[in-house]
Design an enzyme around this catalytic site. Sequence first.
Site, mmCIF file in Angstrom:
data_model
loop_
_atom_site.group_PDB
_atom_site.id
_atom_site.type_symbol
_atom_site.label_atom_id
_atom_site.label_comp_id
_atom_site.label_asym_id
_atom_site.label_seq_id
_atom_site.Cartn_x
_atom_site.Cartn_y
_atom_site.Cartn_z
ATOM 1 N N SER A 185 8.138 36.918 35.317
ATOM 2 C CA SER A 185 6.929 37.414 34.660
ATOM 3 C C SER A 185 7.376 38.556 33.755
ATOM 4 C CB SER A 185 5.940 37.903 35.725
ATOM 5 O OG SER A 185 4.797 38.442 35.109
ATOM 6 N N CYS A 217 1.834 30.549 25.504
ATOM 7 C CA CYS A 217 1.360 31.928 25.632
ATOM 8 C C CYS A 217 -0.153 31.931 25.840
ATOM 9 C CB CYS A 217 1.651 32.712 24.351
ATOM 10 S SG CYS A 217 3.352 32.648 23.858
ATOM 11 N N GLY A 276 14.721 26.735 36.728
ATOM 12 C CA GLY A 276 15.908 26.471 37.548
ATOM 13 C C GLY A 276 15.849 25.089 38.200
ATOM 14 N N THR A 324 18.166 29.321 33.138
ATOM 15 C CA THR A 324 18.430 30.027 34.396
ATOM 16 C C THR A 324 19.885 29.931 34.853
ATOM 17 O OG1 THR A 324 16.138 29.617 34.985
ATOM 18 C CG2 THR A 324 17.611 30.176 36.793
HETATM 19 C C1 LIG Z 1 13.739 35.274 32.324
HETATM 20 C C2 LIG Z 1 13.190 34.183 31.450
HETATM 21 C C3 LIG Z 1 12.626 34.516 30.222
HETATM 22 C C4 LIG Z 1 12.128 33.502 29.380
HETATM 23 N N1 LIG Z 1 11.596 33.846 28.162
HETATM 24 C C5 LIG Z 1 11.162 32.860 27.324
HETATM 25 C C6 LIG Z 1 10.680 33.179 26.012
HETATM 26 O O1 LIG Z 1 10.679 34.336 25.594
HETATM 27 N N2 LIG Z 1 10.217 32.160 25.232
HETATM 28 C C7 LIG Z 1 10.240 30.844 25.666
HETATM 29 O O2 LIG Z 1 9.825 29.942 24.928
HETATM 30 N N3 LIG Z 1 10.732 30.518 26.894
HETATM 31 C C8 LIG Z 1 11.176 31.485 27.722
HETATM 32 N N4 LIG Z 1 11.686 31.154 28.955
HETATM 33 C C9 LIG Z 1 11.723 29.731 29.364
HETATM 34 C C10 LIG Z 1 13.110 29.133 29.156
HETATM 35 O O3 LIG Z 1 13.489 29.155 27.786
HETATM 36 C C11 LIG Z 1 13.162 27.670 29.691
HETATM 37 O O4 LIG Z 1 12.225 26.887 28.966
HETATM 38 C C12 LIG Z 1 12.825 27.582 31.165
HETATM 39 O O5 LIG Z 1 13.381 28.671 31.880
HETATM 40 C C13 LIG Z 1 13.319 26.275 31.796
HETATM 41 O O6 LIG Z 1 14.719 26.137 31.682
HETATM 42 P P1 LIG Z 1 15.756 26.545 32.862
HETATM 43 O O7 LIG Z 1 15.245 25.919 34.126
HETATM 44 O O8 LIG Z 1 17.076 26.038 32.415
HETATM 45 O O9 LIG Z 1 15.717 28.056 32.959
HETATM 46 C C14 LIG Z 1 12.185 32.144 29.807
HETATM 47 C C15 LIG Z 1 12.751 31.831 31.052
HETATM 48 C C16 LIG Z 1 13.258 32.828 31.866
HETATM 49 C C17 LIG Z 1 13.877 32.439 33.188
#
Ligand SMILES: Cc1cc2nc3c(=O)[nH]c(=O)nc-3n(C[C@H](O)[C@H](O)[C@H](O)COP(=O)(O)O)c2cc1C
Length: 304
Positions: A74, A133, A220, A269
């Site tokens: 968050s 958003c 993740g 992640t």
């Molecule tokens: C700490 C964190 C911050 C994130 N900030 C953004 C963001 O600013 N804009 C966005 O489109 N997605 C954001 N995401 C989502 C990631 O880009 C991604 O879509 C999501 O984490 C799923 O991929 P993963 O499982 O490989 O992390 C964020 C994810 C995490 C964990």
Amino acid sequence: MRGGAVDLSVDFAGIKMKNPVVLASGTCGFGRELAERFDVEKLGGLASKGLTLKARDGNSGVRIWETPSGIMNSIGLENPGVKGFIEKELDWFGSLNTARIVNLGGHCLDDYLEGVSLLNDLDFDILELNISCPNVKQGGMNFGVKTEVAREVVRRVRGVCRHRLSVKLSPNAEDIVELARACEEEGADGLSLTNTFLAMAVDIYRRRPVFENTYAGLSGPAIKPISLRMVHQVARGVSIPVMGIGGISTWQDAVEFIMAGATAVQIGTATFIKPDVALDVIEGTAAFMKEERIESLEEIRGSI
Ligand SMILES: Cc1cc2nc3c(=O)[nH]c(=O)nc-3n(C[C@H](O)[C@H](O)[C@H](O)COP(=O)(O)O)c2cc1C
């Protein structure tokens, strides 16, 4: 290199990428810190931290919470704002020899439109529009839930955006295939999916939610099978390219997403556990292609 001379390059909506592996928005900043750990120009691309029109400090309280197979966050889009990005980060980010993806969020339509106009003349490859958003003018519901709301945002943004436009979808969409088609109809050049899943954790001793906003975004390995299913459904429902995202932490995960129809993949992640995991994914994919005598990823893309 373990994989030898296989061709890992992909074409994403006219942008030639040296390989399909991209770092996901919000998990790599603007690439500066990671560049101290490995050569980020070996990546297929890098998606910037999500920008908003104005700088944001982000949310207070707990921002990251571990779960057995992922994390919840968050963060609240802490970022320097579009102007701060242009002043402080663009020289660095814009000079990278990899696909440069600028991620833009917004809390009302005008913020998106003004953000896009400020970014229009800058040198980068893809504008990734984050529609996950909360829409503050419409009771806080995320722009990416209802097809008609997403359609309106994409139509208006397309009207002003001069870059390649990839719309980043929320897995919390009411009907993700219908919403993806609406984005394509309104002129999106590509899609990125998925963003995080709405989730919750409880602090049982305080008898309160862990997060001040009650809900947070899960990412993740826990989300991988669900994101993979969504990428499969969406890739079969549209004719624009898809970047598959969600829990990718190994080259096998990346190949699964490509076989499900993704043109490229993003890693988020997993980078927190091993900062250069993307290089393992690139090398592992190349070795797999060599072993399986796959000359180009086109051969396996969307094969299932
Ligand atoms: C700490 C964190 C911050 C994130 N900030 C953004 C963001 O600013 N804009 C966005 O489109 N997605 C954001 N995401 C989502 C990631 O880009 C991604 O879509 C999501 O984490 C799923 O991929 P993963 O499982 O490989 O992390 C964020 C994810 C995490 C964990």
